[in-house]
Design a protein around this motif. Structure first.
Motif, short mmCIF file in Angstrom:
data_model
loop_
_atom_site.label_atom_id
_atom_site.label_comp_id
_atom_site.label_asym_id
_atom_site.label_seq_id
_atom_site.Cartn_x
_atom_site.Cartn_y
_atom_site.Cartn_z
N TYR A 1 0.86 -1.17 0.00
CA TYR A 1 0.00 0.00 0.00
C TYR A 1 0.90 1.22 0.00
CZ TYR A 1 -3.90 3.07 1.10
OH TYR A 1 -4.84 4.05 1.04
N ASN A 2 1.24 1.68 -1.18
CA ASN A 2 2.24 2.74 -1.33
C ASN A 2 1.76 4.05 -0.70
OD1 ASN A 2 4.60 4.01 -2.17
ND2 ASN A 2 3.72 4.58 -4.13
N SER A 3 2.59 4.64 0.15
CA SER A 3 2.21 5.87 0.84
C SER A 3 3.43 6.75 1.04
CB SER A 3 1.58 5.55 2.21
OG SER A 3 1.48 6.73 2.99
N GLN A 4 3.43 7.92 0.42
CA GLN A 4 4.51 8.89 0.63
C GLN A 4 4.53 9.35 2.08
OE1 GLN A 4 4.28 12.47 -1.78
NE2 GLN A 4 5.59 13.59 -0.37
N PHE A 5 3.36 9.55 2.65
CA PHE A 5 3.25 9.98 4.05
C PHE A 5 3.95 8.99 4.97
CE2 PHE A 5 1.09 9.86 8.15
CZ PHE A 5 1.05 11.19 8.53
N THR A 6 3.69 7.69 4.77
CA THR A 6 4.31 6.66 5.61
C THR A 6 5.79 6.52 5.35
OG1 THR A 6 2.20 5.45 5.64
CG2 THR A 6 4.19 4.22 6.26
N SER B 1 -10.55 -1.54 12.13
CA SER B 1 -10.59 -3.00 12.22
C SER B 1 -9.20 -3.59 12.03
CB SER B 1 -11.55 -3.57 11.17
OG SER B 1 -11.14 -3.20 9.87
N ASP B 2 -9.00 -4.79 12.59
CA ASP B 2 -7.68 -5.42 12.59
C ASP B 2 -7.16 -5.74 11.19
OD1 ASP B 2 -7.56 -5.28 15.32
OD2 ASP B 2 -8.17 -7.37 15.66
N ASP B 3 -8.05 -5.90 10.21
CA ASP B 3 -7.61 -6.24 8.85
C ASP B 3 -7.35 -4.99 8.00
OD1 ASP B 3 -10.24 -5.46 8.64
OD2 ASP B 3 -10.73 -6.92 7.07
N THR B 4 -7.34 -3.81 8.63
CA THR B 4 -7.07 -2.57 7.90
C THR B 4 -5.59 -2.47 7.56
OG1 THR B 4 -8.90 -1.41 8.96
CG2 THR B 4 -7.18 -0.06 7.98
N ARG B 5 -5.27 -2.20 6.29
CA ARG B 5 -3.89 -2.03 5.86
C ARG B 5 -3.64 -0.66 5.26
NH1 ARG B 5 -4.04 -5.15 8.88
NH2 ARG B 5 -3.49 -7.36 8.86
N THR C 1 -11.30 3.26 5.02
CA THR C 1 -10.28 2.24 5.28
C THR C 1 -10.14 1.30 4.08
OG1 THR C 1 -11.96 0.86 6.37
CG2 THR C 1 -10.60 2.29 7.77
N ILE C 2 -8.93 0.75 3.94
CA ILE C 2 -8.63 -0.28 2.95
C ILE C 2 -8.31 -1.55 3.73
CG2 ILE C 2 -7.23 -0.90 0.96
CD1 ILE C 2 -8.82 1.70 0.62
N THR C 3 -9.07 -2.62 3.52
CA THR C 3 -8.91 -3.84 4.30
C THR C 3 -8.45 -5.00 3.43
OG1 THR C 3 -11.23 -4.47 3.99
CG2 THR C 3 -10.70 -3.09 5.90
N ILE D 1 -1.23 1.27 7.13
CA ILE D 1 -1.49 0.79 8.49
C ILE D 1 -0.90 -0.62 8.57
CG2 ILE D 1 -3.24 0.20 10.20
CD1 ILE D 1 -3.04 3.18 9.65
N PHE D 2 -0.13 -0.90 9.63
CA PHE D 2 0.60 -2.16 9.74
C PHE D 2 -0.08 -3.13 10.70
CE2 PHE D 2 3.58 1.17 8.58
CZ PHE D 2 4.16 0.62 7.44
N GLU D 3 -0.03 -4.39 10.32
CA GLU D 3 -0.65 -5.44 11.13
C GLU D 3 0.04 -5.58 12.48
OE1 GLU D 3 -1.79 -10.20 10.79
OE2 GLU D 3 -0.59 -9.21 9.23
#
Length: 273
Positions: A84-89, A218-222, A163-165, A256-258
């Motif tokens: 999940y490419n993110s410049q912010f992250t 939710s826990d499956d959010t990435r 969210t992206i899950t 978002i990391f697991e």
């Protein structure tokens, strides 16, 4: 393991012997020696050493998954970010430039000191960020007098989220904002237009808001997508009093990391940047 093939080329030598014409004779051909040459013996020994070293590094048990087989590593933070490419992250900040009619509208986001490590933003727990929004008149040089630049004003600022899950779970909306900019900006004495909102032309004006909270997901959010929509009016020419209305939109992805551990939140002053 890699192997090398050695191709050996043998040169054939033709030998002509001078004998009396009256008594021709043919010397019996010499039988090739079965003893390998010194060079061939050296190459064979070298290949044997390479093969022995390779086998010592990867046993047959490793190949077929025997008791000593190494377990595959779990996905790392970098692997999750790549998915999940993110410049912010990746950079710890995000900046975009939206150009309209020679005006450069700039969104800038960064994590606050309460949750500064973006590779430790997990589903559980709150995550905090700040952002600014301002505009530059590209028709003028940066150091030109402010009166020569077109004025731009920000009315309403709206931010939505989704969210992206990984498991197709229900989409959540952990952050939202919908307000008149001058009422919530960090500057309590922002320059205002009676109709169009607060001045955002640099260097005299800028919208800024701090310590915005993204709630648990939710826990499956990435990933989380933030979408910014700014209602702006800017002059068609400096001092003209004629304004052009636009909506300046920008989407910002955040990884978002697991983890079963909640995002750690440090206590900071309420006005910390």
């Amino acid at each position: 393991m890699t192997s090398s093939a050695v191709r050996t080329t043998t040169a054939r030598e033709n030998t002509t012997m001078s004998v009396p014409a009256a008594r021709p004779s043919r010397r019996p051909s010499r039988r090739p020696s079965r003893r390998p040459s010194r060079r061939l013996r050296t190459l064979t020994a070298s290949l044997a050493l390479v093969l022995a070293g390779s086998l010592s590094g990867c046993s047959l048990l490793d190949e077929i998954g025997g008791p000593d087989a190494v377990e595959a590593e779990k996905p790392t933070a970098a692997a999750t970010e790549a998915a999940y490419n993110s410049q912010f992250t990746r950079d710890g900040t995000f900046q975009s430039h939206v150009k309209i009619d020679g005006m450069d509208f700039v969104y800038t986001l960064w994590p606050t000191k309460s949750t500064p490590r973006t590779n430790e933003w997990y589903p559980k727990g709150n995550k905090f960020f700040s952002f600014t929004f301002q505009v530059y008149d590209l028709n003028q040089k940066l150091r030109d007098p402010f009166r020569t630049k077109r004025k731009a004003y920000l009315g309403n600022i709206k931010v939505t989220s989704r969210t992206i899950t990984t498991e197709g779970g229900r989409t959540q909306h952990p952050y939202k904002l919908d307000a008149e900019a001058w009422r919530i900006t960090f500057d309590p004495e922002a320059v205002k237009h009676p109709v169009h909102g607060m001045l955002i032309t640099s260097p005299k004006g800028s919208f800024e808001i701090r310590n915005q909270k993204i709630g648990p997901v939710s826990d499956d959010t990435r990933g989380i997508e933030l979408t910014f929509i700014a209602d702006v009016h800017f002059e068609s020419s400096p001092g003209s009093g004629r304004f052009i209305a636009e909506k300046v939109k920008q989407t910002v992805p955040i990884a978002i990391f697991e983890s079963d551990t909640p995002t750690q939140v440090a206590k900071i002053p309420i006005n910390a940047n």
